[in-house]
Design a protein around this motif. Structure first.
Motif, PDB file in Angstrom:
ATOM      1  N   CYS A   1       2.741   9.462   3.566  1.00  0.00           N
ATOM      2  CA  CYS A   1       1.857   9.727   5.002  1.00  0.00           C
ATOM      3  C   CYS A   1       2.389  10.369   6.118  1.00  0.00           C
ATOM      4  O   CYS A   1       1.827  11.738   6.701  1.00  0.00           O
ATOM      5  CB  CYS A   1       1.580   8.504   5.498  1.00  0.00           C
TER       6      CYS A   1
ATOM      7  N   SER B   1     -15.745   3.507  -0.361  1.00  0.00           N
ATOM      8  CA  SER B   1     -16.119   2.294  -0.953  1.00  0.00           C
ATOM      9  C   SER B   1     -17.303   1.646   0.177  1.00  0.00           C
ATOM     10  O   SER B   1     -17.824   0.558  -0.019  1.00  0.00           O
ATOM     11  CB  SER B   1     -15.246   1.173  -1.091  1.00  0.00           C
ATOM     12  N   PHE B   2     -17.319   2.249   1.342  1.00  0.00           N
ATOM     13  CA  PHE B   2     -18.406   1.806   2.500  1.00  0.00           C
ATOM     14  C   PHE B   2     -19.697   2.627   2.208  1.00  0.00           C
ATOM     15  O   PHE B   2     -20.452   2.477   2.981  1.00  0.00           O
ATOM     16  CB  PHE B   2     -17.751   2.114   3.646  1.00  0.00           C
TER      17      PHE B   2
ATOM     18  N   ARG C   1     -11.113   4.210   0.029  1.00  0.00           N
ATOM     19  CA  ARG C   1     -11.489   3.086   0.797  1.00  0.00           C
ATOM     20  C   ARG C   1     -12.733   3.692   1.655  1.00  0.00           C
ATOM     21  O   ARG C   1     -13.812   2.652   1.609  1.00  0.00           O
ATOM     22  CB  ARG C   1     -10.301   2.948   1.705  1.00  0.00           C
ATOM     23  N   ILE C   2     -12.877   4.961   2.203  1.00  0.00           N
ATOM     24  CA  ILE C   2     -13.987   5.264   2.868  1.00  0.00           C
ATOM     25  C   ILE C   2     -15.148   5.294   2.097  1.00  0.00           C
ATOM     26  O   ILE C   2     -16.273   4.807   2.150  1.00  0.00           O
ATOM     27  CB  ILE C   2     -13.719   6.644   3.609  1.00  0.00           C
TER      28      ILE C   2
ATOM     29  N   LEU D   1      -7.329  17.131   7.898  1.00  0.00           N
ATOM     30  CA  LEU D   1      -6.928  15.802   8.172  1.00  0.00           C
ATOM     31  C   LEU D   1      -7.857  15.051   7.126  1.00  0.00           C
ATOM     32  O   LEU D   1      -7.357  14.165   6.578  1.00  0.00           O
ATOM     33  CB  LEU D   1      -7.698  15.279   9.612  1.00  0.00           C
ATOM     34  N   LEU D   2      -9.318  15.237   7.004  1.00  0.00           N
ATOM     35  CA  LEU D   2      -9.839  14.387   6.170  1.00  0.00           C
ATOM     36  C   LEU D   2      -9.312  14.687   4.705  1.00  0.00           C
ATOM     37  O   LEU D   2      -9.168  13.662   3.939  1.00  0.00           O
ATOM     38  CB  LEU D   2     -11.377  14.794   5.986  1.00  0.00           C
ATOM     39  N   LEU D   3      -9.077  15.870   4.118  1.00  0.00           N
ATOM     40  CA  LEU D   3      -8.552  15.995   2.982  1.00  0.00           C
ATOM     41  C   LEU D   3      -7.113  15.618   2.803  1.00  0.00           C
ATOM     42  O   LEU D   3      -6.645  15.389   1.585  1.00  0.00           O
ATOM     43  CB  LEU D   3      -8.889  17.386   2.580  1.00  0.00           C
TER      44      LEU D   3
ATOM     45  N   MET E   1       0.816  -1.005  -0.066  1.00  0.00           N
ATOM     46  CA  MET E   1       0.134   0.094  -0.060  1.00  0.00           C
ATOM     47  C   MET E   1       0.750   1.269   0.199  1.00  0.00           C
ATOM     48  O   MET E   1       1.940   1.337   0.424  1.00  0.00           O
ATOM     49  CB  MET E   1      -0.868  -0.126   1.386  1.00  0.00           C
ATOM     50  N   HIS E   2       0.343   2.406  -0.436  1.00  0.00           N
ATOM     51  CA  HIS E   2       1.141   3.620  -0.732  1.00  0.00           C
ATOM     52  C   HIS E   2       0.982   4.596   0.350  1.00  0.00           C
ATOM     53  O   HIS E   2       0.032   5.208   0.629  1.00  0.00           O
ATOM     54  CB  HIS E   2       1.048   4.249  -2.083  1.00  0.00           C
ATOM     55  N   THR E   3       1.707   4.383   1.259  1.00  0.00           N
ATOM     56  CA  THR E   3       1.702   5.336   2.397  1.00  0.00           C
ATOM     57  C   THR E   3       2.925   6.122   2.573  1.00  0.00           C
ATOM     58  O   THR E   3       3.218   6.555   3.729  1.00  0.00           O
ATOM     59  CB  THR E   3       1.313   4.731   3.714  1.00  0.00           C
TER      60      THR E   3
ATOM     61  N   LEU F   1      -7.115   6.121   0.892  1.00  0.00           N
ATOM     62  CA  LEU F   1      -7.794   5.908   2.090  1.00  0.00           C
ATOM     63  C   LEU F   1      -8.960   6.693   1.873  1.00  0.00           C
ATOM     64  O   LEU F   1     -10.173   6.122   2.336  1.00  0.00           O
ATOM     65  CB  LEU F   1      -7.006   6.436   3.295  1.00  0.00           C
TER      66      LEU F   1
ATOM     67  N   LEU G   1      -5.846  12.816   3.767  1.00  0.00           N
ATOM     68  CA  LEU G   1      -5.657  11.579   3.905  1.00  0.00           C
ATOM     69  C   LEU G   1      -5.212  11.203   2.379  1.00  0.00           C
ATOM     70  O   LEU G   1      -5.850  11.777   1.612  1.00  0.00           O
ATOM     71  CB  LEU G   1      -7.001  10.984   4.201  1.00  0.00           C
TER      72      LEU G   1
END
Lengths: 235, 167
Positions: free
Chosen positions: A6, A41-42, A38-39, A27-29, A1-3, A35, A31
């Motif tokens: 981060c 996808s829920f 990923r969020i 923080l949200l932007l 995974m590409h972190t 990720l 990420l």
């Protein structure tokens, strides 16, 4: 995974948090996109679309492919109820038990642009389109832009179906889905059915099955085209 | 046997081998460094550097792992691979994440991603998704304090297009 990037982002945030007021915006932007994807996808379609609150999130939403088991466009419940009354072959597996059924209501104004927007990054299990009072030809033309297994077209009446269910329009759908279910035959001629049959029989089309209410007046000449005639209960 | 993990701020955490193995990343690093459960010397003489995780976040990660170390490995069902991701966050996990302010949650998510601890990663993804679920665009923007850089025309277009979408 590409972190790998981060760390820098987070350490920058720690500084921000340390010296100014507490803000979760960064923080949200900040990420990594993977990720945020990923969020997403829920989330359901509606949540995803609502979450496009700025350019970055809008772009991320568009870039992430997702799968929806069932999407319904139009006044479905009513259309289905009527169709089931008149035609018995409307098969809509699992749709009401499915929490992923999304209904696009006809009560609000909608644009075909929006449906085109969905076609860009969604893969569908089934697409159900109910045409109740009129047929939006733009919507119909968009059907073949969907990546979908099963298309169900529910028309209020054969008159309504006749405006789009023609031989050439039907042939346009042979590479759109695996199974096509249409409540009314429209103005499909026996020759059109033969063309459809040939495409399916040759194995070159994505379409593997068609469910339609075909009357005897169409069946008979269609079988004749195949060289089958039926006289005195004998072939 | 114990494994030493060293965070970005040079804090050393000594954890059970089983806990360390819950992170795919740590597992791989241990393998690369020839560290094995049966070879005490290899564990004593080495430590795993984790430059992407801070002390505070590491403590939280370990707390989560301690709770989940006896979990049965979850089987991936074939038909789960398509469709919307869903994940059930257990009551303990809800309680565990409840008091994290959003920034902390993002850091923990980044750490779970980097360390490749799937259960924790899914817990946090689902928790953030739950925060978004059912909210309107302006509520989401407000909650995350996101400055909207869309033009009026773009905003109008998005409103128009989502108005008729019902769950």
């Amino acid at each position: 995974m590409h972190t790998s990037d981060c760390l820098h982002i987070y350490s920058a945030n720690v500084i921000v948090l340390g010296i100014c007021c507490l803000s979760i915006q960064f923080l949200l932007l900040s990420l990594p996109e993977a990720l945020i994807t990923r969020i997403f996808s829920f989330l359901s379609i509606k949540d995803r679309l609502n979450a496009r609150v700025n350019k970055k999130l809008n772009a991320i939403e568009l870039e992430s492919k997702y799968y929806v088991r069932s999407l319904a466009i139009g006044d479905l419940a009513e259309a289905v109820r009527r169709a089931q009354k008149s035609v018995h072959n409307v098969v809509l597996p699992n749709m009401y038990r499915n929490d992923q059924l999304v209904t696009l209501s006809p009560d609000c104004l909608y644009s075909s642009d929006f449906i085109r927007r969905i076609t860009q990054n969604v893969t569908l299990g089934q697409l159900i389109v109910g045409f109740k009072t009129h047929v939006d030809k733009d919507v119909y033309r968009l059907l073949h832009e969907f990546d979908v297994d099963f298309i169900v077209l529910v028309f209020e009446s054969n008159d309504l179906a006749s405006s789009v269910i023609t031989g050439s329009n039907l042939l346009l759908l042979v590479n759109s889905c695996k199974v096509l279910n249409v409540t009314h035959l429209g103005v499909v001629a026996p020759e059109d059915l033969l063309a459809l049959y040939k495409k399916m029989e040759s194995g070159t089309s994505k379409l593997k099955g068609v469910m339609m209410a075909i009357t005897i007046s169409v069946w008979k000449p269609f079988l004749a085209l195949l060289g089958i005639t039926f006289v005195d209960a004998k072939i | 046997p114990n494994v030493k993990l060293v965070t970005s701020d040079n804090e050393e955490f000594v954890v059970d081998f089983r806990i360390a193995k819950m992170s795919v990343t740590v597992s791989r690093l241990m393998e690369a460094m020839n560290m094995s459960e049966t070879d005490d010397a290899s564990l004593l003489s080495n430590s795993i550097p984790l430059p992407n995780v801070t002390k505070a976040v590491m403590a939280r990660v370990i707390e989560w792992c301690e709770k989940h170390k006896n979990d049965e490995p979850k089987e991936e069902k074939e038909n789960d691979k398509r469709g919307r991701t869903t994940h059930v966050v257990s009551d303990w996990d809800k309680e565990f994440l409840k008091n994290d302010e959003f920034g902390r949650l993002c850091q923990l998510m980044g750490a779970a991603n980097y360390l490749e601890i799937k259960g924790l990663f899914n817990d946090i993804s689902q928790t953030i998704a739950n925060m978004i679920h059912g909210k309107k665009s302006d509520e989401i923007a407000e909650m995350f304090n996101i400055h909207c850089d869309l033009t009026e025309a773009e905003k109008k277009e998005i409103r128009k297009k989502t108005a008729w979408c019902e769950d």
